[in-house]
Design an enzyme around this catalytic site. Structure first.
Site, PDB file in Angstrom:
ATOM      1  N   TYR A   1       0.912  -0.977  -0.161  1.00 24.85           N
ATOM      2  CA  TYR A   1      -0.081  -0.303  -0.134  1.00 24.85           C
ATOM      3  C   TYR A   1       0.786   1.615  -0.278  1.00 24.85           C
ATOM      4  CZ  TYR A   1      -3.791  -2.227   1.052  1.00 24.85           C
ATOM      5  OH  TYR A   1      -5.039  -3.659   0.084  1.00 24.85           O
ATOM      6  N   LEU A   2       1.988   1.481   0.189  1.00 23.73           N
ATOM      7  CA  LEU A   2       2.815   2.387   0.582  1.00 23.73           C
ATOM      8  C   LEU A   2       3.425   2.335  -0.333  1.00 23.73           C
ATOM      9  CD1 LEU A   2       4.092   2.507   4.560  1.00 23.73           C
ATOM     10  CD2 LEU A   2       1.794   3.516   3.271  1.00 23.73           C
TER      11      LEU A   2
END
Length: 793
Positions: A751-752
């Site tokens: 997600y990052l």
DNA sequence: GCCGGAACTTAGGATGCTTAGC
DNA sequence: GCTAAGCATCCTAAGTTCCGGC
């Protein structure tokens, strides 16, 4: 997008990312603790988490009572769903068309609309100065908590038995290793070397050290070479849409070894009677026996499914005889398995090396492919071995037999002009195709779920990396469009169309709470888990007022992988009112959003922005939270350890937002106790060191003897060292406690946006390998190469 | 427009390997 | 040198999204 006179929940309780997941106050607390970190954070932080844990426990009990009441109120029976999803839901969802609201109601709601605010910048300001920190620690009585369902069940016996089994397992392991240790010591006694030999040994040791250094240098060189050889696909032009590769060649998947029959002297007992099983039945029985220490085998569904499938593998005679699993004794099979595991553990260095080399050979042969003339690593080149299906949570199919996959089940995908992989001798592939619009190399159908399984490339490959990059670019695009999209769904909250209102509320949750889309699932095929669109009435509770907050929604449901999502969130009046409306005249098992599904939602989203789906909000909110948290928590003046701590805390904020939980490590309590004991010991040492310093100072006072001054300096240094070590241990304890139930790697990997982290490292002068390990650096090579200091997500 | 399957990403647990600390 | 703890890797289940067929 602030509106005048608005009661802005976000401004009132800023810090968007942190708010989500555990609620506003907890995040005020979090901030307080974070602030204290600069000074003596350890104590505050540990207190905070201990407090939260105890509140979780209290809240769990309250929740259970409430749920039981609710269930009793709704006619009792199964707490589960009333409505059947999928087919039946289709009818239910479109029933009666879309309702409209009266003008009057719409006008009235327009007045309330000013209450709605979603403002990232405001929400991402950590903490509130208005609320004193200490008060927060007191106020957080009812706790915003989140716990695993598993733990909820821990008192019901099953996990007890598992713990027991684990304890027995541990004890036996300890016993065996103790025996091994004794034997070793005996041998050492016998084989004690003469002094001359010992000195020779030390020379050898010295050489080994040199060798180690040489190996390190070689490793460094290899690393540099590897870096030079890395395929910089991100600097090349992309293929036309849909084309994934132009040339693909590989060796096909690696098949697990055939079943090796058990030794003749091992017996299976039925009803106390020795019974020789046929090969098929024996193999499947062994799968079960191997799992006897696991909690799975105590579950009724697992046992029934296993028994049903096991009987299918039996001969007619066996089937006639073996009719009750309770009468089966797999003890000898189980012990045999445990013995094998022990043997594996106790292998000598040499044996391990031989094995390692053999595995490496397999990897070299099957683990790579040629993709457009570049050697790429394959992610999962081994065919899944047969065994018993380990579905998570209350999966209805757990325990079913996962059959052995044969080459005849496997489809191969490669280039026409490539060398088609040879099937194992005497076999043939199900099919060989040449489809360059897909990324898989081989596929087969899993017999338990009927799903297709694929052999695909490793995460560091071009195909995966390109998709990853694309994913973050779409999320970045959302950043510039998100205000408009939020304004749109805010407007939609007062739509005359029921479907539109439901879509708006769902989007509000997806955006604010980072919920997953929530596809419909076929009942009876999988565990009963939900996401946003599939939420049912029973999964939320509305509180006009709770813990001093108005319009609070209490979520409690099982999400992906049966991870519990529990959260109490204050929402805008309009959202609250809509939810009340959606719940009117519905049973607990009915869909909350009965006029919405993920297809409709995503279709709408893609009309707002190309490529936008529900999932993108999760990526966007995770990445933006990281970026803002890093800005908030770190600065260049901190030391390396503090910088890293701030990075981990930012990462942790995202993990909490995305509800990434893990089971506490098995040895957690013990390891914490050990650490605490060490801390106590160190504290005593410190007291002693302080006393000694005092004494030395006293003796040196008024005395010009340099020896005495030297002693003072020495004692001072000893005391400082002691203090540093104590602080280090306390930091470690805090960090460990914080991470007890939070999984950081999932958000980091999925997600990052890695460019945020790379830029942060550059700005903070932190080495990248402090935050990304080798695998992660390989995966994010594209980001590492292209990111400059000034990167903004 | 709906449905089902294909293709892919996301996920936590299990296992094996490495390292820190005694 | 040994052990425990931490970390990396493997494994595969469980999601999401897309797309083609009806």
């Amino acid at each position: 997008m602030k509106e005048c006179g608005a009661v802005n929940i976000c401004l009132k309780s800023p810090q968007r990312g942190l708010q989500r997941g555990t609620g506003v106050k907890k995040w005020h607390l979090l901030h307080t603790a974070l602030t204290r970190l600069q000074g003596s954070f350890a104590v505050a932080w540990a207190l905070f988490w201990r407090h939260v844990a105890s509140e979780m426990e209290k809240d769990k009990k309250t929740k259970q009572v409430k749920r039981e009441k609710r269930e009793a109120g709704s006619g009792g029976g199964t707490p589960g769903r009333v409505s059947k999803k999928v087919k039946s839901r289709g009818v239910k969802k479109s029933q009666g068309g879309d309702e409209t609201y009266g003008e009057k109601e719409v006008k009235q709601e327009q007045v309330e609309s000013s209450e709605f605010q979603v403002d990232d910048a405001a929400r991402l300001q950590l903490g509130s100065k208005e609320e004193p920190a200490d008060e927060d620690f007191v106020q957080e009585k009812r706790g915003k908590k989140r716990k695993r369902q598993k733990e909820d069940e821990s008192g019901k016996g099953t996990s007890c038995s598992s713990e027991k089994a684990a304890a027995v397992k541990k004890k036996k392991r300890t016993d065996i290793s103790a025996e091994a240790k004794t034997d070793k010591k005996k041998n050492e006694g016998k084989l004690k070397m003469p002094k001359k030999e010992e000195s020779e040994k030390s020379v050898t040791k010295k050489k080994t050290k040199e060798e180690i250094e040489a190996a390190r240098t070689l490793k460094r060189k290899l690393k540099e070479e590897e870096e030079q050889q890395r395929w910089r696909w991100w600097e090349e032009e992309k293929y036309e849409a849909g084309i994934k590769w132009k040339f693909l060649e590989h060796k096909g998947p690696y098949f697990p070894p055939e079943y090796n029959p058990l030794p003749e002297n091992l017996n299976f007992y039925y009803n106390g009677e020795k019974l020789k099983l046929g090969l098929r039945a024996e193999e499947v029985a062994l799968y079960f026996a191997q799992m006897l220490d696991h909690e799975y085998t105590t579950r009724e569904v697992f046992r029934n499914n296993f028994f049903k499938d096991w009987r299918k593998e039996m001969t007619l005679e066996e089937r006639m005889l073996i009719t009750d699993l309770e009468k089966c004794d797999f003890g000898e099979y189980h012990n045999f398995h445990k013995q094998k595991v022990e043997e594996r553990k106790n292998r000598t260095k040499e044996e391990k090396q031989v094995l390692k080399e053999a595995n490496q050979k397999i990897t070299d042969e099957y683990g790579f492919c040629m993709l457009d003339h570049h050697r790429e690593r394959i992610g999962n080149f081994k065919i899944e071995p047969p065994g018993l299906f380990r579905g998570r949570g209350d999966h209805p199919k757990q325990g079913l037999l996962k059959k052995r996959i044969r080459p005849e089940d496997v489809i191969i995908n490669c280039s026409k002009e490539s060398h088609v992989p040879e099937p194992p001798a005497g076999h043939q592939w199900k099919e060989v195709r040449h489809d360059n619009t897909v990324t898989w190399l081989a596929s087969w159908t899993d017999n338990v779920q009927g799903a297709t399984k694929y052999v695909m490339l490793n995460a560091n490959s071009k195909l995966k990396g390109e998709k990853d990059w694309e994913k973050y670019e779409v999320a970045r695009q959302l950043k510039s469009r998100v205000d408009g999209i939020r304004a749109q769904y805010k407007d939609d909250l007062k739509s005359k169309q029921m479907g539109t209102r439901q879509r708006a509320v769902a989007l509000y949750f997806i955006d604010k709470l980072a919920l997953r889309a929530g596809n419909e699932k076929e009942e009876g095929e999988t565990a009963d888990t939900v996401g946003c669109c599939s939420l049912r009435v029973e999964h939320i509770m509305l509180h006009d007022s709770l813990d001093g907050e108005k319009c609070v929604v209490e979520f409690d449901f099982l999400g992906k992988d049966c991870i519990r999502y529990y959260n109490k969130v204050p929402v805008t009046k309009r959202v609250f009112k809509n939810l009340k409306l959606f719940m009117e005249n519905k049973q607990p098992g009915d869909d909350l959003f009965d006029r919405l599904n993920t297809g409709m939602l995503n279709k709408h989203l893609s009309s707002l922005m190309p490529g936008l789906t529900a999932k993108v909000f999760r990526t966007y909110n995770a990445s933006i939270t990281l970026q803002q948290q890093l800005k908030e928590l770190s600065n260049a003046l901190l030391n390396q350890a503090e910088k890293l701590l701030s990075y981990n805390r930012a990462n942790r904020a995202v993990a909490i937002l995305c509800n990434h939980q893990r089971a506490p490590p098995k040895s957690f309590e013990q390891s914490m106790a050990n650490l605490q004991a060490k801390i106590e010991g160190r504290k005593e040492q410190l007291t002693l060191a302080k006393a000694e310093l005092k004494k030395a100072k006293k003796e040196a006072k008024g005395n010009s003897d340099t020896k005495l001054q030297f002693v003072v300096e020495k004692k001072k240094k000893a005391m400082q060292r002691c203090e540093e070590q104590l602080l280090k241990m306390e930091v470690q304890a805090t960090d460990r406690e914080e991470n007890k139930e939070i999984a950081l790697s999932t958000s980091k990997l999925n997600y990052l946006d890695p460019r945020i982290s790379v830029a942060w490292c550059k700005n903070m002068e932190v080495q990248l390998d402090k935050i990304y390990n080798k695998t992660q650096r390989d995966k994010f090579a594209w980001a590492i190469h292209m990111t400059e200091k000034d990167f903004e997500f």
